[in-house]
Scaffold this active site. Structure first.
Site, PDB file in Angstrom:
ATOM      1  N   ARG A  51      56.686  47.506  -0.755  1.00  0.00           N
ATOM      2  CA  ARG A  51      55.836  48.256  -1.687  1.00  0.00           C
ATOM      3  C   ARG A  51      55.232  49.511  -1.064  1.00  0.00           C
ATOM      4  O   ARG A  51      54.872  50.439  -1.785  1.00  0.00           O
ATOM      5  CB  ARG A  51      54.722  47.349  -2.204  1.00  0.00           C
ATOM      6  CG  ARG A  51      55.187  46.507  -3.392  1.00  0.00           C
ATOM      7  CD  ARG A  51      54.010  45.904  -4.090  1.00  0.00           C
ATOM      8  NE  ARG A  51      53.481  44.850  -3.230  1.00  0.00           N
ATOM      9  CZ  ARG A  51      53.308  43.584  -3.636  1.00  0.00           C
ATOM     10  NH1 ARG A  51      53.589  43.240  -4.865  1.00  0.00           N
ATOM     11  NH2 ARG A  51      52.827  42.686  -2.816  1.00  0.00           N
ATOM     12  N   LYS A 150      62.609  30.150   4.671  1.00  0.00           N
ATOM     13  CA  LYS A 150      61.815  28.969   4.381  1.00  0.00           C
ATOM     14  C   LYS A 150      60.341  29.367   4.294  1.00  0.00           C
ATOM     15  O   LYS A 150      59.986  30.402   4.853  1.00  0.00           O
ATOM     16  CB  LYS A 150      62.040  27.893   5.449  1.00  0.00           C
ATOM     17  CG  LYS A 150      61.738  28.416   6.858  1.00  0.00           C
ATOM     18  CD  LYS A 150      60.813  27.602   7.682  1.00  0.00           C
ATOM     19  CE  LYS A 150      59.386  27.576   7.279  1.00  0.00           C
ATOM     20  NZ  LYS A 150      58.391  27.927   8.312  1.00  0.00           N
ATOM     21  N   HIS A 180      65.439  29.066  11.104  1.00  0.00           N
ATOM     22  CA  HIS A 180      65.839  29.724  12.347  1.00  0.00           C
ATOM     23  C   HIS A 180      66.015  28.742  13.509  1.00  0.00           C
ATOM     24  O   HIS A 180      66.670  29.050  14.494  1.00  0.00           O
ATOM     25  CB  HIS A 180      64.909  30.889  12.691  1.00  0.00           C
ATOM     26  CG  HIS A 180      63.579  30.480  13.271  1.00  0.00           C
ATOM     27  ND1 HIS A 180      62.533  30.089  12.495  1.00  0.00           N
ATOM     28  CD2 HIS A 180      63.138  30.419  14.546  1.00  0.00           C
ATOM     29  CE1 HIS A 180      61.503  29.790  13.272  1.00  0.00           C
ATOM     30  NE2 HIS A 180      61.843  29.985  14.527  1.00  0.00           N
ATOM     31  N   LYS A 184      68.857  28.396  17.227  1.00  0.00           N
ATOM     32  CA  LYS A 184      68.463  28.348  18.643  1.00  0.00           C
ATOM     33  C   LYS A 184      69.611  27.765  19.456  1.00  0.00           C
ATOM     34  O   LYS A 184      70.267  26.811  19.028  1.00  0.00           O
ATOM     35  CB  LYS A 184      67.191  27.503  18.812  1.00  0.00           C
ATOM     36  CG  LYS A 184      65.962  28.204  18.210  1.00  0.00           C
ATOM     37  CD  LYS A 184      64.681  27.504  18.568  1.00  0.00           C
ATOM     38  CE  LYS A 184      63.497  28.063  17.789  1.00  0.00           C
ATOM     39  NZ  LYS A 184      62.833  29.191  18.407  1.00  0.00           N
ATOM     40  N   GLU A 218      52.808  24.443  19.597  1.00  0.00           N
ATOM     41  CA  GLU A 218      52.536  25.886  19.726  1.00  0.00           C
ATOM     42  C   GLU A 218      51.131  26.089  20.267  1.00  0.00           C
ATOM     43  O   GLU A 218      50.231  25.298  19.966  1.00  0.00           O
ATOM     44  CB  GLU A 218      52.631  26.557  18.362  1.00  0.00           C
ATOM     45  CG  GLU A 218      53.987  26.442  17.718  1.00  0.00           C
ATOM     46  CD  GLU A 218      54.028  27.249  16.430  1.00  0.00           C
ATOM     47  OE1 GLU A 218      54.402  28.424  16.486  1.00  0.00           O
ATOM     48  OE2 GLU A 218      53.651  26.714  15.378  1.00  0.00           O
ATOM     49  N   ASP A 237      55.167  23.640   6.647  1.00  0.00           N
ATOM     50  CA  ASP A 237      55.585  24.799   7.445  1.00  0.00           C
ATOM     51  C   ASP A 237      56.594  24.410   8.526  1.00  0.00           C
ATOM     52  O   ASP A 237      57.490  25.187   8.844  1.00  0.00           O
ATOM     53  CB  ASP A 237      54.332  25.419   8.105  1.00  0.00           C
ATOM     54  CG  ASP A 237      54.621  26.733   8.819  1.00  0.00           C
ATOM     55  OD1 ASP A 237      55.324  27.577   8.238  1.00  0.00           O
ATOM     56  OD2 ASP A 237      54.147  26.915   9.956  1.00  0.00           O
ATOM     57  N   HIS A 242      62.042  22.683  10.105  1.00  0.00           N
ATOM     58  CA  HIS A 242      62.488  22.706  11.502  1.00  0.00           C
ATOM     59  C   HIS A 242      62.653  21.296  12.106  1.00  0.00           C
ATOM     60  O   HIS A 242      63.687  20.972  12.675  1.00  0.00           O
ATOM     61  CB  HIS A 242      61.509  23.488  12.383  1.00  0.00           C
ATOM     62  CG  HIS A 242      61.256  24.895  11.920  1.00  0.00           C
ATOM     63  ND1 HIS A 242      62.217  25.668  11.307  1.00  0.00           N
ATOM     64  CD2 HIS A 242      60.158  25.685  11.973  1.00  0.00           C
ATOM     65  CE1 HIS A 242      61.724  26.858  11.028  1.00  0.00           C
ATOM     66  NE2 HIS A 242      60.468  26.898  11.416  1.00  0.00           N
ATOM     67  N   LYS A 342      49.503  23.462  15.918  1.00  0.00           N
ATOM     68  CA  LYS A 342      49.079  24.752  16.450  1.00  0.00           C
ATOM     69  C   LYS A 342      47.880  24.521  17.378  1.00  0.00           C
ATOM     70  O   LYS A 342      47.163  23.541  17.244  1.00  0.00           O
ATOM     71  CB  LYS A 342      48.685  25.685  15.309  1.00  0.00           C
ATOM     72  CG  LYS A 342      49.877  25.983  14.378  1.00  0.00           C
ATOM     73  CD  LYS A 342      49.809  27.374  13.809  1.00  0.00           C
ATOM     74  CE  LYS A 342      50.971  27.673  12.884  1.00  0.00           C
ATOM     75  NZ  LYS A 342      52.158  28.202  13.574  1.00  0.00           N
TER      76      LYS A 342
HETATM   77  C1  BG6 Z   1      57.914  29.435  11.565  1.00  0.00           C
HETATM   78  C2  BG6 Z   1      56.558  28.962  11.099  1.00  0.00           C
HETATM   79  O1  BG6 Z   1      58.910  28.969  10.701  1.00  0.00           O
HETATM   80  O2  BG6 Z   1      58.160  28.936  12.873  1.00  0.00           O
HETATM   81  C3  BG6 Z   1      55.484  29.413  12.076  1.00  0.00           C
HETATM   82  O3  BG6 Z   1      56.293  29.485   9.807  1.00  0.00           O
HETATM   83  C4  BG6 Z   1      55.806  28.977  13.478  1.00  0.00           C
HETATM   84  O4  BG6 Z   1      54.206  28.897  11.686  1.00  0.00           O
HETATM   85  C5  BG6 Z   1      57.237  29.394  13.846  1.00  0.00           C
HETATM   86  O5  BG6 Z   1      54.887  29.602  14.358  1.00  0.00           O
HETATM   87  C6  BG6 Z   1      57.655  28.808  15.181  1.00  0.00           C
HETATM   88  O6  BG6 Z   1      58.899  29.341  15.562  1.00  0.00           O
HETATM   89  P1  BG6 Z   1      59.319  29.457  17.088  1.00  0.00           P
HETATM   90  O7  BG6 Z   1      60.723  29.961  17.047  1.00  0.00           O
HETATM   91  O8  BG6 Z   1      58.358  30.398  17.741  1.00  0.00           O
HETATM   92  O9  BG6 Z   1      59.213  28.070  17.644  1.00  0.00           O
END
Ligand code: BG6
Length: 499
Positions: A51, A150, A180, A184, A218, A237, A242, A342
């Site tokens: 935007r 996602k 993603h 990896k 994390e 999330d 994942h 987190k």
């Molecule tokens: C994302 C989440 O999909 O993955 C985030 O939305 C998270 O909250 C992230 O921090 C973690 O990815 P990675 O590759 O840093 O482990």
């Protein structure tokens, strides 16, 4: 051994949300790295769409800054950088409404490209409207693919609605639902470890395995994404996508080929076999937590409720631990303990396969005598595969045993930088290879299972337990696994791994 990949044809890559965090932090740096590696055919273009009322020059400057920030100025090659910035275009538009579609159409129709990709790095609520707009503006060519980030939806109902709406415009084979984690290196390596080595298959089942732990920890908090995160939480999330994908790769049966349907069929069978978690199990099988102020790596950090854009008194969870049971022959009686959070003490993603002890211990007794073998797959950082084995400590005198790891460290063995997960996946979309992407039924089956937990949490009326930032989550997470006579494996790469 080398398997050739289909060649990449010239393409236009349109990124909706082109000025957003994901595009700047991951997508554009990953495309740059592929370009610098010579993988982007001449004439391929990347179009940011957002935007913001900026022009092409300002967009190029913004991306240049992002490359420096996220890849490091030293790692950029000036000629590659110039070539990459030249590929960039920008369209200021409202992708979910009408504004700007005429400009995007004119830009795309200027050139006939064999492949066209639309990457939706936006809120999932916009996916349906954007897909409709692509269609209504006649922007689908024979080779047009759409990539959905996602989370696909918020629960099963909203995921179905998105899938129906996007599916009305794109065929399933042209929809790439990205997770993603599947890009990896160590995650892809799970397939190789399990299915290229005869060694593991005979012990990859309940007779030999005691339990499995999957941890994605994390150190970061919500990092300016409070608005998104507060409506999402750790279960949606991280676990819904994942961690369940990691679980699928550990637990699935061998696919007959590596083609997309065979791999996804096997993952789906695992998801269908997950035992739903209902109200009576909620206290024994799940723990949710929320961090309060503390210190991570010696640095004081605020609590979740003090972060920006978090609702007052929010009950969103920033930590989840779940005990998962898989109802099939291979895994009956083998719990999979998943946890993610987190503001934990380390950034580490790891899969631990804990084997059962030998039937009878003939060696001298000692404190570590019965610590059974353990296979530790370190997804990140310091990617490695470590198999903890007992061995005799050399030397005369008594028989001393030591538990030592056989360590396949990727950095030491392959000596090259591992690509970011997005590099692989973004190129797979252009190649049309969807093996590492999620099929509609996978996403919906995962939601069905997650919905059972969400519903039970709602009905329980309880709030998440607090944990201090910089610790491994609420004490209930430790209690959950200790009740089963087991412990979390928290210090994977330190010590001798025994215990
Ligand atoms: C994302 C989440 O999909 O993955 C985030 O939305 C998270 O909250 C992230 O921090 C973690 O990815 P990675 O590759 O840093 O482990």
């Amino acid at each position: 051994m080398n398997f050739s990949e289909p060649t990449i044809e010239r393409f236009d890559y349109v990124v909706f949300g082109g000025t957003g965090d994901l595009a700047r932090r991951k997508l554009l740096p990953s495309l740059y790295r592929r370009d610098a590696d010579g993988q982007l055919p001449d004439g391929s273009r990347i179009v940011g769409a957002a935007r913001s009322a900026i022009d092409r020059g300002a967009y190029q400057a913004l991306v240049e800054h992002s490359l420096q920030e996220f890849l490091g100025a030293d790692s950029l090659d000036p000629a590659s950088q110039r070539r990459f910035l030249d590929r960039l275009y920008f369209v200021s538009m409202d992708a979910a409404a009408e504004r700007g579609w005429d400009k995007l159409s004119a830009l795309l129709n200027e050139k006939s490209q064999p492949t066209r990709v639309f990457y939706l790095a936006t809120a999932p609520e916009l996916y349906g409207a954007i897909a409709d707009n692509i269609h209504n503006n006649g922007l689908q060519t024979t080779n047009t693919r759409i990539v959905l980030e996602k989370p696909i939806g918020h629960d099963l109902t909203s995921a179905r609605a998105i899938n129906d709406r996007v599916g009305a415009v794109f065929s399933e084979s042209n929809i790439f639902r990205i997770d993603h984690y599947l890009g990896k290196e160590t995650v892809q390596n799970l397939l190789v470890l399990r299915f290229a080595n005869a060694l593991f298959e005979p012990v990859w089942q309940s007779n030999a395995i005691d339990h499995v732990q999957i941890t994605v920890a994390e150190t970061v908090g919500v990092e300016g994404r409070g608005g998104y995160y507060d409506h999402t939480g750790a279960l949606r999330d991280m676990i819904q996508n994942h961690l369940l994908q990691l679980l699928c790769l550990v637990a699935m049966e061998p696919p007959s080929t590596l083609d997309r349907e065979s791999v996804r069929d096997e993952k789906l069978k695992v998801l269908r076999a997950l035992s739903p978690i209902t109200l009576p199990e909620i206290a024994t099988h799940t723990v949710r937590g929320q961090y309060r102020a503390g210190a991570v790596n010696g640095k004081p950090v605020p609590g979740y409720l003090e972060e920006k854009d978090i609702g007052s008194g929010s009950a969103t969870e920033t930590f989840v631990a779940v005990k998962v049971e898989i109802r099939n022959w291979r895994w009956a009686g083998v719990p999979f303990y998943l946890r993610s959070g987190k503001r934990l003490p380390d950034k580490v993603s790891e899969i631990v396969i804990q084997f059962k002890p030998v039937p009878y211990w003939i060696f001298p007794t000692g404190s570590d005598q019965a610590a059974p073998n353990r296979l530790v797959i370190r997804v990140q950082p310091n990617e490695s595969i470590r198999l903890h084995l007992w061995t005799k400590e050399p030397g005369p005198g008594g028989l001393r045993l030591r538990n030592v790891p056989l360590n396949l460290s990727f950095a030491e063995t392959f000596k090259n930088d591992l690509p970011d997960a997005y590099e692989r996946l973004l190129m797979d979309v252009v190649r049309g290879n969807a093996t590492l992407f999620m099929r509609r039924d996978e996403v919906e089956t995962a939601w069905e299972w997650v919905d059972s937990i969400l519903e039970a949490w709602d009905n329980s009326g309880e709030r998440p337990r607090f944990y201090t930032a910089g610790t491994w989550g609420p004490s209930e997470s430790v209690a959950m696994i200790v009740r089963d006579g087991r412990t979390w494996f928290d210090e994977p790469c330190s010590g001798n791994g025994a215990g």
